[in-house]
Design a protein around this motif. Structure first.
Motif, PDB file in Angstrom:
ATOM      1  N   ILE A  56       0.870  -1.174   0.000  1.00 56.59           N
ATOM      2  CA  ILE A  56       0.000   0.000   0.000  1.00 56.59           C
ATOM      3  C   ILE A  56       0.910   1.227   0.000  1.00 56.59           C
ATOM      4  CG2 ILE A  56      -1.874   1.201   1.192  1.00 56.59           C
ATOM      5  CD1 ILE A  56      -2.314  -1.517   2.720  1.00 56.59           C
ATOM      6  N   VAL A  57       0.686   2.139  -0.933  1.00 52.42           N
ATOM      7  CA  VAL A  57       1.531   3.330  -1.013  1.00 52.42           C
ATOM      8  C   VAL A  57       0.682   4.585  -0.843  1.00 52.42           C
ATOM      9  CG1 VAL A  57       3.252   2.222  -2.488  1.00 52.42           C
ATOM     10  CG2 VAL A  57       1.350   3.477  -3.546  1.00 52.42           C
ATOM     11  N   ASN A  58       1.312   5.644  -0.354  1.00 52.40           N
ATOM     12  CA  ASN A  58       0.616   6.922  -0.203  1.00 52.40           C
ATOM     13  C   ASN A  58       0.684   7.723  -1.498  1.00 52.40           C
ATOM     14  OD1 ASN A  58       3.187   8.080  -0.299  1.00 52.40           O
ATOM     15  ND2 ASN A  58       3.276   8.472   1.905  1.00 52.40           N
ATOM     16  N   SER A  59       0.242   8.961  -1.438  1.00 56.94           N
ATOM     17  CA  SER A  59       0.166   9.786  -2.650  1.00 56.94           C
ATOM     18  C   SER A  59       1.531  10.068  -3.258  1.00 56.94           C
ATOM     19  CB  SER A  59      -0.547  11.099  -2.337  1.00 56.94           C
ATOM     20  OG  SER A  59       0.146  11.813  -1.325  1.00 56.94           O
ATOM     21  N   LYS A  60       2.583   9.890  -2.478  1.00 56.32           N
ATOM     22  CA  LYS A  60       3.940  10.105  -2.978  1.00 56.32           C
ATOM     23  C   LYS A  60       4.621   8.808  -3.409  1.00 56.32           C
ATOM     24  CE  LYS A  60       4.692  14.241  -0.162  1.00 56.32           C
ATOM     25  NZ  LYS A  60       5.536  14.889   0.881  1.00 56.32           N
ATOM     26  N   GLY A  61       3.871   7.689  -3.341  1.00 54.29           N
ATOM     27  CA  GLY A  61       4.414   6.404  -3.745  1.00 54.29           C
ATOM     28  C   GLY A  61       5.196   5.693  -2.665  1.00 54.29           C
ATOM     29  N   ARG A  62       5.208   6.266  -1.464  1.00 56.86           N
ATOM     30  CA  ARG A  62       5.956   5.670  -0.366  1.00 56.86           C
ATOM     31  C   ARG A  62       5.147   4.574   0.295  1.00 56.86           C
ATOM     32  NH1 ARG A  62      11.164   4.957   0.877  1.00 56.86           N
ATOM     33  NH2 ARG A  62      11.467   4.613   3.095  1.00 56.86           N
ATOM     34  N   GLY A  63       5.775   3.425   0.545  1.00 58.08           N
ATOM     35  CA  GLY A  63       5.091   2.303   1.154  1.00 58.08           C
ATOM     36  C   GLY A  63       4.612   2.612   2.566  1.00 58.08           C
ATOM     37  N   LYS A 115      -1.521  -1.537 -15.776  1.00 65.57           N
ATOM     38  CA  LYS A 115      -1.101  -0.183 -15.417  1.00 65.57           C
ATOM     39  C   LYS A 115       0.172  -0.210 -14.568  1.00 65.57           C
ATOM     40  CE  LYS A 115      -2.827   4.112 -13.335  1.00 65.57           C
ATOM     41  NZ  LYS A 115      -3.971   4.747 -12.633  1.00 65.57           N
ATOM     42  N   ILE A 116       1.066   0.723 -14.835  1.00 65.34           N
ATOM     43  CA  ILE A 116       2.328   0.820 -14.108  1.00 65.34           C
ATOM     44  C   ILE A 116       2.296   2.034 -13.177  1.00 65.34           C
ATOM     45  CG2 ILE A 116       4.827   1.138 -14.297  1.00 65.34           C
ATOM     46  CD1 ILE A 116       3.930  -1.558 -15.282  1.00 65.34           C
ATOM     47  N   ALA A 117       2.747   1.849 -11.963  1.00 63.79           N
ATOM     48  CA  ALA A 117       2.903   2.949 -11.017  1.00 63.79           C
ATOM     49  C   ALA A 117       4.394   3.248 -10.879  1.00 63.79           C
ATOM     50  CB  ALA A 117       2.310   2.574  -9.657  1.00 63.79           C
ATOM     51  N   ASP A 118       4.793   4.427 -11.292  1.00 62.91           N
ATOM     52  CA  ASP A 118       6.189   4.832 -11.170  1.00 62.91           C
ATOM     53  C   ASP A 118       6.422   5.525  -9.829  1.00 62.91           C
ATOM     54  OD1 ASP A 118       7.089   3.965 -13.754  1.00 62.91           O
ATOM     55  OD2 ASP A 118       6.013   5.670 -14.633  1.00 62.91           O
ATOM     56  N   GLY A 119       7.685   5.609  -9.440  1.00 62.04           N
ATOM     57  CA  GLY A 119       8.021   6.338  -8.221  1.00 62.04           C
ATOM     58  C   GLY A 119       7.610   5.653  -6.947  1.00 62.04           C
ATOM     59  N   VAL A 120       7.580   4.308  -6.943  1.00 62.25           N
ATOM     60  CA  VAL A 120       7.252   3.553  -5.737  1.00 62.25           C
ATOM     61  C   VAL A 120       8.524   3.364  -4.913  1.00 62.25           C
ATOM     62  CG1 VAL A 120       6.506   1.296  -4.875  1.00 62.25           C
ATOM     63  CG2 VAL A 120       5.292   2.377  -6.785  1.00 62.25           C
ATOM     64  N   SER A 121       8.416   3.541  -3.604  1.00 60.96           N
ATOM     65  CA  SER A 121       9.596   3.365  -2.754  1.00 60.96           C
ATOM     66  C   SER A 121       9.224   2.644  -1.468  1.00 60.96           C
ATOM     67  CB  SER A 121      10.243   4.718  -2.429  1.00 60.96           C
ATOM     68  OG  SER A 121       9.344   5.562  -1.733  1.00 60.96           O
ATOM     69  N   VAL A 122      10.142   1.814  -1.023  1.00 56.73           N
ATOM     70  CA  VAL A 122      10.033   1.150   0.275  1.00 56.73           C
ATOM     71  C   VAL A 122      11.443   1.027   0.823  1.00 56.73           C
ATOM     72  CG1 VAL A 122      10.019  -1.159  -0.799  1.00 56.73           C
ATOM     73  CG2 VAL A 122       9.185  -0.868   1.534  1.00 56.73           C
TER      74      VAL A 122
END
Length: 319
Positions: A56-63, A115-122
């Motif tokens: 689950i990521v927030n609006s900034k793609g952060r886990g 669909k691809i989500a870019d900018g995901v980080s964990v």
């Protein structure tokens, strides 16, 4: 070499130490949500099959994790009945079912999303992932109370190496740091003897629970064998605040971290080193894979655990 010959070649010798048996196995398909208890689990180089495949990521793609959103502990995940069989593959009708208090049931197709989500980080990792779509996004946004999306690790185009200082050449999906976490029942029992209110193993979110060994014996294990599969203990697990979250209520507290600090801190376990305020419970592990096809790559409850190599003292353990 045939399958039986290979099994014989990998079998432990009489000199190897039987440490105990596998008591429980767990996977956590969506990171920081509730786990699923299994009777057997399929091995992959990045962990048990389906473990931490989603985030689950927030609006900034952060886990998001229970460190910030403890109510994630209330989200239950159900996989198809046969999803944990070695050779099972999903079809277009296969779904992951997600439930939470006060929410309608969410079904997430196991078919690969487009669909691809870019900018995901964990943690230290940054990349792209597969976006599970608007229905899932709306569901998690409503439950968490802030904009969220559900993403799946894209193993076709991404890799996430673990720390090469501890396990070079190994990879994980969305687990914190390493593919497998092992804890012994003896360690949990020893902790609970010191607590006013005992805590369940779910507070620590292991993949493998071993019974029959001394408390904290796993601290010393650098190489073990479970059903002829070799695992390397690479680093003691440094604990954050998640074990303080009651997994049934989503409410945090002080224990068991405060009690653990009194006898499981780096200051206590490794007094020869400069303390960094860390607290350890469990052993991070990697699977030494590469057996080739033909051998069923599963472990199950009741499997013997053999210790092939171990340290002599916790002061030697990697942290």
């Amino acid at each position: 070499m045939g399958e039986r010959e290979m099994e014989n070649a990998l079998s432990p010798s009489p000199a190897d130490e039987i440490a105990g048996r596998v008591a429980s196995l767990y996977v956590y398909p969506i990171k920081s949500c509730r786990g699923i208890s299994l009777s057997q689990a399929s091995l992959t180089p990045t962990g048990f099959r389906w473990d931490r495949n989603w985030l689950i990521v927030n609006s900034k793609g952060r886990g998001l994790t229970q460190r910030v959103e403890p109510k994630l502990s209330l989200i239950e995940v159900e996989m198809p009945k046969h999803a944990f069989a070695q050779d099972w593959e999903p079809d277009n009708n296969s779904n992951m079912v997600v439930r939470a208090p006060g929410m309608d049931v969410l079904k997430v197709s196991l078919a690969k999303p487009e669909k691809i989500a870019d900018g995901v980080s964990v943690w230290e990792w940054f990349g792209s992932a597969l976006d599970e779509g608007e229905e899932a996004s709306n569901w998690f946004t409503t439950f968490v109370g802030k904009p969220c999306r559900l993403v799946r690790f894209d193993s076709d185009s991404e890799t996430r190496p673990v720390d090469p200082n501890y396990a070079p050449g190994h990879f994980a999906m969305f687990s914190d740091m390493y593919p497998f976490l092992l804890i012994s029942q003896g360690s949990l029992d020893a902790l609970n003897e010191l607590l006013k209110e005992p805590v369940p193993i779910s507070r620590f979110r292991p993949n493998i629970l071993v019974d029959g060994c001394e408390p904290f014996a796993e601290d010393l294990w650098t190489e073990i064998l479970i059903d002829n599969f070799t695992f390397h203990g690479v680093k003691l697990c440094s604990r954050c605040k998640v074990p303080t979250v009651n997994q049934d209520t989503g409410i945090g507290g002080e224990e068991p971290i405060e009690t653990l600090r009194s006898f499981r801190s780096d200051k206590v376990l490794q007094p020869q080193k400069k303390p960094q305020g860390k607290i350890y419970f469990g052993q991070n592990m990697v699977w030494k894979h590469g057996f080739g096809d033909g051998i069923t790559k599963t472990i199950e409850i009741g499997d013997s655990v053999f210790v092939l190599r171990k340290l002599s003292s916790p002061t030697e353990a990697a942290t």
